[in-house]
Design a protein around this motif. Structure first.
Motif, PDB file in Angstrom:
ATOM      1  N   LEU A 107       0.805  -1.209   0.000  1.00 35.97           N
ATOM      2  CA  LEU A 107       0.000   0.000   0.000  1.00 35.97           C
ATOM      3  C   LEU A 107       0.845   1.268   0.000  1.00 35.97           C
ATOM      4  N   PRO A 108       0.387   2.300  -0.695  1.00 41.44           N
ATOM      5  CA  PRO A 108       1.077   3.582  -0.629  1.00 41.44           C
ATOM      6  C   PRO A 108       0.817   4.246   0.711  1.00 41.44           C
ATOM      7  N   ILE A 109       1.719   5.093   1.133  1.00 39.97           N
ATOM      8  CA  ILE A 109       1.518   5.847   2.362  1.00 39.97           C
ATOM      9  C   ILE A 109       0.430   6.885   2.105  1.00 39.97           C
ATOM     10  N   PRO A 110      -0.569   7.009   2.996  1.00 45.94           N
ATOM     11  CA  PRO A 110      -1.615   8.008   2.783  1.00 45.94           C
ATOM     12  C   PRO A 110      -1.031   9.397   2.595  1.00 45.94           C
ATOM     13  N   GLU A 111      -1.617  10.159   1.684  1.00 47.82           N
ATOM     14  CA  GLU A 111      -1.092  11.473   1.343  1.00 47.82           C
ATOM     15  C   GLU A 111      -1.937  12.600   1.903  1.00 47.82           C
ATOM     16  N   ASP A 112      -2.805  12.308   2.844  1.00 51.52           N
ATOM     17  CA  ASP A 112      -3.580  13.345   3.497  1.00 51.52           C
ATOM     18  C   ASP A 112      -4.039  12.834   4.849  1.00 51.52           C
ATOM     19  N   VAL A 113      -4.441  13.753   5.710  1.00 52.14           N
ATOM     20  CA  VAL A 113      -4.917  13.411   7.043  1.00 52.14           C
ATOM     21  C   VAL A 113      -6.253  14.099   7.257  1.00 52.14           C
ATOM     22  N   MET A 114      -7.256  13.323   7.631  1.00 50.87           N
ATOM     23  CA  MET A 114      -8.583  13.862   7.871  1.00 50.87           C
ATOM     24  C   MET A 114      -8.623  14.661   9.165  1.00 50.87           C
ATOM     25  N   ALA A 115      -9.525  15.656   9.215  1.00 53.81           N
ATOM     26  CA  ALA A 115      -9.821  16.327  10.475  1.00 53.81           C
ATOM     27  C   ALA A 115     -10.558  15.345  11.388  1.00 53.81           C
ATOM     28  N   PRO A 116     -10.493  15.526  12.705  1.00 53.94           N
ATOM     29  CA  PRO A 116     -11.212  14.624  13.613  1.00 53.94           C
ATOM     30  C   PRO A 116     -12.692  14.527  13.252  1.00 53.94           C
ATOM     31  N   GLN A 117     -13.211  13.306  13.223  1.00 51.57           N
ATOM     32  CA  GLN A 117     -14.607  13.067  12.870  1.00 51.57           C
ATOM     33  C   GLN A 117     -15.507  12.936  14.088  1.00 51.57           C
ATOM     34  N   ASN A 118     -14.947  12.681  15.254  1.00 43.42           N
ATOM     35  CA  ASN A 118     -15.751  12.536  16.462  1.00 43.42           C
ATOM     36  C   ASN A 118     -14.881  12.806  17.677  1.00 43.42           C
ATOM     37  N   SER A 119     -15.533  12.803  18.827  1.00 44.47           N
ATOM     38  CA  SER A 119     -14.810  12.986  20.082  1.00 44.47           C
ATOM     39  C   SER A 119     -14.320  11.637  20.588  1.00 44.47           C
ATOM     40  N   ARG A 120     -13.060  11.568  20.975  1.00 47.20           N
ATOM     41  CA  ARG A 120     -12.476  10.337  21.508  1.00 47.20           C
ATOM     42  C   ARG A 120     -12.213  10.483  23.002  1.00 47.20           C
ATOM     43  N   ALA A 121     -12.987  11.366  23.655  1.00 45.91           N
ATOM     44  CA  ALA A 121     -12.753  11.677  25.060  1.00 45.91           C
ATOM     45  C   ALA A 121     -13.041  10.477  25.956  1.00 45.91           C
ATOM     46  N   MET A 122     -12.353  10.447  27.097  1.00 42.38           N
ATOM     47  CA  MET A 122     -12.498   9.372  28.071  1.00 42.38           C
ATOM     48  C   MET A 122     -12.502   9.969  29.469  1.00 42.38           C
ATOM     49  N   ILE A 123     -13.355   9.435  30.347  1.00 47.19           N
ATOM     50  CA  ILE A 123     -13.403   9.866  31.744  1.00 47.19           C
ATOM     51  C   ILE A 123     -12.902   8.732  32.629  1.00 47.19           C
ATOM     52  N   THR A 124     -11.974   9.054  33.513  1.00 47.61           N
ATOM     53  CA  THR A 124     -11.560   8.113  34.551  1.00 47.61           C
ATOM     54  C   THR A 124     -12.314   8.461  35.824  1.00 47.61           C
ATOM     55  N   LEU A 125     -13.156   7.540  36.296  1.00 48.18           N
ATOM     56  CA  LEU A 125     -13.969   7.777  37.476  1.00 48.18           C
ATOM     57  C   LEU A 125     -13.138   7.661  38.747  1.00 48.18           C
ATOM     58  N   ALA A 126     -13.745   8.013  39.871  1.00 52.08           N
ATOM     59  CA  ALA A 126     -13.022   8.005  41.150  1.00 52.08           C
ATOM     60  C   ALA A 126     -12.543   6.618  41.528  1.00 52.08           C
ATOM     61  N   ASP A 127     -13.256   5.574  41.089  1.00 53.77           N
ATOM     62  CA  ASP A 127     -12.845   4.210  41.411  1.00 53.77           C
ATOM     63  C   ASP A 127     -11.869   3.619  40.409  1.00 53.77           C
TER      64      ASP A 127
END
Length: 402
Positions: A125-145
């Motif tokens: 495969l060729p190396i991709p020649e562009d990078v997409m802008a973020p499509q969604n939030s990948r946020a994560m919460i670590t709870l108190a436990d």
């Protein structure tokens, strides 16, 4: 997408899938773009294969060729690679078969512990020649436990209950903490919200009604409920706050934001904190109200429209460019005299790419703006109009050429 990667890895380690797991997998293939899947398999899954799974790599390459075809990307000419049966080949076979079914492509995979090795045509495969802008939030919460909640894979509704405080995800994706009426909360426990590089902006409403928005590459540690005289949170990266007024025993209680060694004290206001570790200064910009900026024994008041730039001392900029400061909240890049390095630091966080300089960057300063929702190549086209700098994209690596 971190939780998606974790779940995929878990699924591919199983010999049998439940119907719910299989339906989740098919839905993932349906909603994710071919380019996103390609980037995942090329950057994460292939990199995770051990040397003993080298034969599986060829199957995964075949998968990427099919994704390329679906995305109308022209691959290079294929080569023939001799493959042998491997213990975990069925893992990749499962991934290939599922995506092939969704793409409507016919393909046969030869497996079997005792079968003779077969030559299979795969694509380099060729190396991709562009990078997409973020499509969604990948946020994560670590709870108190210590439990981790990956937000992009969860539907709206209650996510957790901690000390009579509900953690709720709204239909907009915003995270809200809601105290149950009439119930006392005695202990102050902390959660941490992490919004990684390559993620859309994450929004949160605290239990007191204050709100915060996290830029990509940022984190925020905060109490589940504010049960002490001072409301204190700790930030890394860039966060915009809208702080609600709060009374404690008849007095207004402050809202404190700790960023590195800089403390911003608030009673009720709108302000932005930029405290990325790769930036030379911590910058606090005030939009409404009043805040006090402190570092060690030095302390200064900010008025609306002013910015504090804090390194070894506190410097006040009287006429801050609020459009530039708040551009990320409005979905834009806005550069007003930014250097090449300053621009590239922003792009690195948003697109989650590595920046490599070929030689010393030109002494060039950029003015202008562009949407943050475009591919990175379009940002580079705008910057290259100056003639002072050029760029080369190699997958998730950006080469900056003077």
């Amino acid at each position: 997408m971190e939780n998606i990667k974790t779940r995929l890895a878990d699924l591919f380690s199983k010999k049998e899938w439940t119907r719910e797991e299989y339906e989740w997998y098919l839905e993932l293939i349906r909603v994710k773009s071919p380019l996103e899947l390609q980037q995942y398999f090329q950057e994460d899954y292939l990199a995770s294969l051990s040397k003993e799974q080298a034969g599986d790599l060829q199957h995964a390459q075949t998968l990427l060729r099919l994704i390329h075809q679906k995305a109308s990307i022209q691959p290079e000419q294929p080569t023939v690679v001799q493959m042998t049966a491997r213990k975990n080949r069925w893992l990749v076979a499962a991934a290939v078969a599922g995506i092939i079914m969704m793409l409507g492509v016919s393909y046969f995979i030869i497996t079997g512990r005792n079968k003779k090795a077969q030559p299979v045509t795969v694509t380099q495969l060729p190396i991709p020649e562009d990078v997409m802008a973020p499509q969604n939030s990948r946020a994560m919460i670590t709870l108190a436990d210590g439990k981790k909640v990956y937000l992009d894979s969860l539907n709206k509704g209650q996510l957790a209950l901690q000390d009579n405080v509900k953690l709720v995800k709204l239909a907009t994706g915003e995270i809200v903490y809601r105290s149950e009426n009439g119930k006392t909360i005695n202990e102050q426990r902390y959660n941490t919200l992490v919004n990684p590089k390559g993620s859309q902006v994450a929004a949160i409403t605290f239990s007191d009604g204050s709100k915060a928005w996290l830029n990509a590459g940022s984190s925020l540690t905060y109490p589940v409920a504010f049960v002490e005289k001072e409301r204190k949170v700790v930030v890394s990266g860039e966060v915009y706050f809208e702080v609600a007024s709060s009374v404690w025993e008849g007095e207004k209680r402050p809202f404190l934001v700790q960023a590195n060694e800089v403390t911003t004290e608030v009673l009720g206001t709108h302000f932005n904190v930029n405290s990325y570790n790769d930036e030379p200064d911590v910058k606090v910009t005030l939009l409404e109200g009043a805040v006090r900026i402190s570092k060690h024994k030095e302390s200064k008041l900010l008025k609306p429209g002013e910015q504090a730039q804090v390194s070894s001392a506190i410097k006040i900029i009287n006429d801050a460019d609020l459009d530039e400061v708040m551009a990320w909240m409005n979905g834009h890049f806005q550069f007003e005299g930014a250097s090449v390095e300053e621009v590239m630091r922003q792009l690195s966080r948003w697109y989650n790419v590595e920046i490599i300089y070929e030689g010393k960057p030109a002494e060039q300063h950029f003015r202008g703006g562009i949407s943050r929702n475009v591919e990175v190549s379009k940002v580079f086209k705008m910057l290259e109009t100056t003639g002072a700098v050029h760029f080369k994209i190699e997958g998730k690596r950006i080469i900056v050429i003077p």
